[in-house]
Design a protein around this motif. Structure first.
Motif, PDB file in Angstrom:
ATOM      1  N   ALA A  34       0.820  -1.204   0.000  1.00  0.00           N
ATOM      2  CA  ALA A  34       0.000   0.000   0.000  1.00  0.00           C
ATOM      3  C   ALA A  34       0.855   1.256   0.000  1.00  0.00           C
ATOM      4  O   ALA A  34       2.036   1.237   0.375  1.00  0.00           O
ATOM      5  N   ALA A  35       0.244   2.346  -0.416  1.00  0.00           N
ATOM      6  CA  ALA A  35       0.909   3.642  -0.387  1.00  0.00           C
ATOM      7  C   ALA A  35       1.063   4.096   1.059  1.00  0.00           C
ATOM      8  O   ALA A  35       0.166   3.922   1.877  1.00  0.00           O
ATOM      9  N   ASP A  36       2.222   4.666   1.356  1.00  0.00           N
ATOM     10  CA  ASP A  36       2.477   5.202   2.693  1.00  0.00           C
ATOM     11  C   ASP A  36       2.070   6.674   2.680  1.00  0.00           C
ATOM     12  O   ASP A  36       2.859   7.544   2.347  1.00  0.00           O
ATOM     13  N   LEU A  37       0.823   6.935   3.039  1.00  0.00           N
ATOM     14  CA  LEU A  37       0.289   8.296   2.965  1.00  0.00           C
ATOM     15  C   LEU A  37       0.822   9.194   4.064  1.00  0.00           C
ATOM     16  O   LEU A  37       0.609  10.398   4.035  1.00  0.00           O
ATOM     17  N   ASP A  38       1.526   8.614   5.035  1.00  0.00           N
ATOM     18  CA  ASP A  38       2.153   9.431   6.069  1.00  0.00           C
ATOM     19  C   ASP A  38       3.483  10.003   5.612  1.00  0.00           C
ATOM     20  O   ASP A  38       4.084  10.807   6.313  1.00  0.00           O
ATOM     21  N   ALA A  39       3.948   9.561   4.448  1.00  0.00           N
ATOM     22  CA  ALA A  39       5.254  10.010   3.961  1.00  0.00           C
ATOM     23  C   ALA A  39       5.135  10.449   2.511  1.00  0.00           C
ATOM     24  O   ALA A  39       5.659   9.818   1.609  1.00  0.00           O
ATOM     25  N   ILE A  40       4.427  11.534   2.284  1.00  0.00           N
ATOM     26  CA  ILE A  40       4.274  12.080   0.945  1.00  0.00           C
ATOM     27  C   ILE A  40       5.260  13.236   0.796  1.00  0.00           C
ATOM     28  O   ILE A  40       5.348  14.097   1.665  1.00  0.00           O
ATOM     29  N   TYR A  41       5.988  13.232  -0.303  1.00  0.00           N
ATOM     30  CA  TYR A  41       6.998  14.259  -0.558  1.00  0.00           C
ATOM     31  C   TYR A  41       6.534  15.136  -1.721  1.00  0.00           C
ATOM     32  O   TYR A  41       6.020  14.624  -2.718  1.00  0.00           O
ATOM     33  N   VAL A  42       6.734  16.426  -1.593  1.00  0.00           N
ATOM     34  CA  VAL A  42       6.444  17.363  -2.671  1.00  0.00           C
ATOM     35  C   VAL A  42       7.771  17.683  -3.353  1.00  0.00           C
ATOM     36  O   VAL A  42       8.724  18.100  -2.700  1.00  0.00           O
ATOM     37  N   LEU A  43       7.815  17.440  -4.661  1.00  0.00           N
ATOM     38  CA  LEU A  43       9.053  17.649  -5.412  1.00  0.00           C
ATOM     39  C   LEU A  43       8.976  18.959  -6.192  1.00  0.00           C
ATOM     40  O   LEU A  43       7.943  19.272  -6.792  1.00  0.00           O
ATOM     41  N   ASN A  44      10.092  19.673  -6.211  1.00  0.00           N
ATOM     42  CA  ASN A  44      10.147  20.833  -7.099  1.00  0.00           C
ATOM     43  C   ASN A  44      10.438  20.333  -8.517  1.00  0.00           C
ATOM     44  O   ASN A  44      10.595  19.127  -8.747  1.00  0.00           O
ATOM     45  N   GLU A  45      10.510  21.251  -9.455  1.00  0.00           N
ATOM     46  CA  GLU A  45      10.674  20.868 -10.857  1.00  0.00           C
ATOM     47  C   GLU A  45      11.955  20.063 -11.090  1.00  0.00           C
ATOM     48  O   GLU A  45      11.962  19.058 -11.800  1.00  0.00           O
ATOM     49  N   THR A  46      13.037  20.493 -10.469  1.00  0.00           N
ATOM     50  CA  THR A  46      14.322  19.814 -10.643  1.00  0.00           C
ATOM     51  C   THR A  46      14.271  18.411 -10.042  1.00  0.00           C
ATOM     52  O   THR A  46      14.714  17.442 -10.659  1.00  0.00           O
ATOM     53  N   ALA A  47      13.735  18.281  -8.846  1.00  0.00           N
ATOM     54  CA  ALA A  47      13.659  16.977  -8.189  1.00  0.00           C
ATOM     55  C   ALA A  47      12.757  16.024  -8.970  1.00  0.00           C
ATOM     56  O   ALA A  47      13.074  14.846  -9.110  1.00  0.00           O
ATOM     57  N   ALA A  48      11.646  16.533  -9.490  1.00  0.00           N
ATOM     58  CA  ALA A  48      10.749  15.680 -10.283  1.00  0.00           C
ATOM     59  C   ALA A  48      11.464  15.190 -11.544  1.00  0.00           C
ATOM     60  O   ALA A  48      11.337  14.023 -11.930  1.00  0.00           O
ATOM     61  N   PHE A  49      12.235  16.081 -12.171  1.00  0.00           N
ATOM     62  CA  PHE A  49      12.994  15.684 -13.350  1.00  0.00           C
ATOM     63  C   PHE A  49      14.006  14.592 -12.994  1.00  0.00           C
ATOM     64  O   PHE A  49      14.099  13.571 -13.684  1.00  0.00           O
TER      65      PHE A  49
END
Length: 105
Positions: A34-49
């Motif tokens: 399952a997805a660990d919804l307690d550990a969601i990370y928001v990525l900036n444009e560079t990190a997503a790339f």
């Protein structure tokens, strides 16, 4: 400055789902089944790339080259960005560093 991650190491992504929601790029670890919804990370444009590039190659040098081409950054800046990105992911438990087979002997 050199990469703090020795060249020849391979970065393995741990199971995660990356989704774009309401203008934000979210990275959600998958733990067990399952997805660990307690550990969601928001990525900036560079990190997503860089995260998407990890699917193609886990070589830090290759990541730096891709970053330089995509964002027109200087080599030194690419090294710093990739090093920081990988260190943060490792500390978050989202990647694992292993030694490339050619360097393992």
């Amino acid at each position: 400055m050199t990469l703090s991650i020795p060249l020849g190491q391979v970065v393995e992504q741990l199971p995660c789902v990356m989704r774009r929601v309401a203008g934000e790029t979210l990275l959600i670890p998958i733990r067990g089944q399952a997805a660990d919804l307690d550990a969601i990370y928001v990525l900036n444009e560079t990190a997503a790339f860089l995260w998407s590039q990890l699917e193609r190659s886990g070589n830090p040098t290759t990541l730096g080259s891709a970053l330089m081409q995509a964002f027109d950054v200087a080599p030194q800046q690419a090294v710093e960005d990739v090093t920081l990105f990988l260190r943060d992911l490792q500390q978050a438990g989202l990647v694992r560093l292993t030694v490339a087979a050619s360097n393992a002997a």
